[in-house]
Design an enzyme around this catalytic site. Structure first.
Site, PDB file in Angstrom:
ATOM      1  N   PRO A  87      17.246  32.660  61.232  1.00 57.53           N
ATOM      2  CA  PRO A  87      17.130  32.833  59.775  1.00 57.53           C
ATOM      3  C   PRO A  87      18.475  33.144  59.129  1.00 57.53           C
ATOM      4  CG  PRO A  87      15.499  34.150  60.952  1.00 57.53           C
ATOM      5  CD  PRO A  87      16.472  33.644  61.972  1.00 57.53           C
ATOM      6  N   GLU A 114      13.055  39.910  68.763  1.00 56.18           N
ATOM      7  CA  GLU A 114      13.728  40.314  67.509  1.00 56.18           C
ATOM      8  C   GLU A 114      14.989  39.495  67.289  1.00 56.18           C
ATOM      9  OE1 GLU A 114      10.700  42.047  66.889  1.00 56.18           O
ATOM     10  OE2 GLU A 114      12.251  42.296  65.350  1.00 56.18           O
ATOM     11  N   ARG A 152      16.311  10.576  63.364  1.00 58.78           N
ATOM     12  CA  ARG A 152      16.113   9.476  62.406  1.00 58.78           C
ATOM     13  C   ARG A 152      17.435   8.878  61.944  1.00 58.78           C
ATOM     14  NH1 ARG A 152      11.544   8.825  59.782  1.00 58.78           N
ATOM     15  NH2 ARG A 152      12.580   8.295  57.831  1.00 58.78           N
ATOM     16  N   ASP A 167      15.428   7.091  52.231  1.00 60.69           N
ATOM     17  CA  ASP A 167      14.645   8.332  52.320  1.00 60.69           C
ATOM     18  C   ASP A 167      14.991   9.269  51.166  1.00 60.69           C
ATOM     19  OD1 ASP A 167      14.279   9.049  55.896  1.00 60.69           O
ATOM     20  OD2 ASP A 167      13.002   8.040  54.427  1.00 60.69           O
TER      21      ASP A 167
HETATM   22  C1  4FV Z   1      14.169  30.702  62.310  1.00 61.64           C
HETATM   23  C2  4FV Z   1      14.198  30.165  61.018  1.00 61.64           C
HETATM   24  C3  4FV Z   1      13.397  31.887  62.734  1.00 61.64           C
HETATM   25  C4  4FV Z   1      13.672  34.819  64.154  1.00 61.64           C
HETATM   26  C5  4FV Z   1      13.361  35.787  65.231  1.00 61.64           C
HETATM   27  C6  4FV Z   1      12.920  33.560  66.002  1.00 61.64           C
HETATM   28  C7  4FV Z   1      12.969  33.548  64.508  1.00 61.64           C
HETATM   29  C8  4FV Z   1      12.809  34.999  66.386  1.00 61.64           C
HETATM   30  N1  4FV Z   1      14.966  29.962  63.083  1.00 61.64           N
HETATM   31  N2  4FV Z   1      15.009  29.057  61.054  1.00 61.64           N
HETATM   32  N3  4FV Z   1      13.558  30.586  59.904  1.00 61.64           N
HETATM   33  N4  4FV Z   1      13.654  32.355  63.990  1.00 61.64           N
HETATM   34  O1  4FV Z   1      12.596  32.432  61.974  1.00 61.64           O
HETATM   35  O2  4FV Z   1      15.464  28.977  62.304  1.00 61.64           O
HETATM   36  O3  4FV Z   1      13.615  35.251  67.508  1.00 61.64           O
END
Ligand code: 4FV
Length: 239
Positions: A87, A114, A152, A167
């Protein structure tokens, strides 16, 4: 293109890698996708890959050594762009997809728990990519999204390469509406221009409807879209 994936749930990729576009691309050799289990890179008898967080607090953190070994062993004889799905990453969009698709080799790191010990980022990660501002339980689904989007862009993976060029987002606009048989659905007819055979008129209609859809559904895209003066004029008539 070679794509390596490191995860503690390799089984999640089974069907995805053997179905439809990705399945055909792997059979044709246009794509090599190697999914490896992180637990194969532990020397822990119980194949443990997580531990308690320093400083306390809930949840577990993925320990660094298995990741360092996995990334380095999968990079032997290669120099993949090493992407951690998280994230905290740069938001995945069409520009980032095209950038990653230009790489001959990608190595995707899928976290769980986590998160991953910060030293993994410092030592063996080139960049972080996020698929959106929400928290998932793992990086596997984001990795699949990235693999599908990037695939793609690989020449020959999508039969109709022109459809990829057309696209959404490639032109900076959303796509125009699509119609097929039957001609009338519960009283709703197909726009007559699409039945006219007048391809110039059809192209003009499709461009106008793409502008209208973007103006109504994603006005934020218009600001960045490389529109011609003519398109801007058409856009004025759509509002
Ligand atoms: C995520 C996202 C995501 C966070 C903690 C995996 C999680 C757990 N990855 N974009 N949104 N990852 O939420 O790529 O380890």
């Amino acid at each position: 293109m070679w794509i390596g994936v490191v995860t503690i749930f390799p089984e999640l990729f089974g069907a995805f890698l053997s179905t439809s576009l990705i399945g055909r691309a792997r059979q044709s050799g246009r794509l090599q996708i190697e999914v490896r289990d992180l637990r194969d890179f532990t020397d822990d008898p119980h194949r443990v890959v997580d531990d308690e967080p320093y400083g306390g607090g809930g949840g577990m953190v993925m320990t660094a050594p298995p990741w360092l070994r996995a990334v380095r062993e999968l990079s032997a004889g290669r120099s993949p762009r090493r992407v951690l799905l998280s994230p905290q990453g740069r938001r995945l969009d069409d520009a980032k997809v095209q950038e990653l698709a230009a790489e001959p080799e990608l190595l995707l790191l899928c976290g769980r728990y986590e998160g991953i010990d910060e030293r993994v980022r410092e030592l063996v990660v080139d960049e972080e990519v996020s698929i959106g501002d929400y928290v998932l339980s793992g990086g596997e689904l984001p990795a699949m999204v990235l693999v599908e989007a990037v695939s793609r862009c690989v020449p020959g993976v999508v039969q109709q390469q022109s459809s990829v060029e057309r696209d959404s987002f490639r032109s900076g606009l959303l796509d125009h509406p699509h119609y097929t048989r039957p001609a009338v659905v519960e009283g709703l007819a197909v726009p007559p221009v699409l039945l006219s055979g007048d391809h110039a008129a059809i192209e003009r209609w499709r461009e106008r409807e793409a502008l209208r859809a973007t103006a109504t559904k994603r006005p934020d895209l218009l600001a960045a879209a490389p529109l011609t003066a003519e398109q801007r004029a058409v856009l004025e008539t759509c509002k």
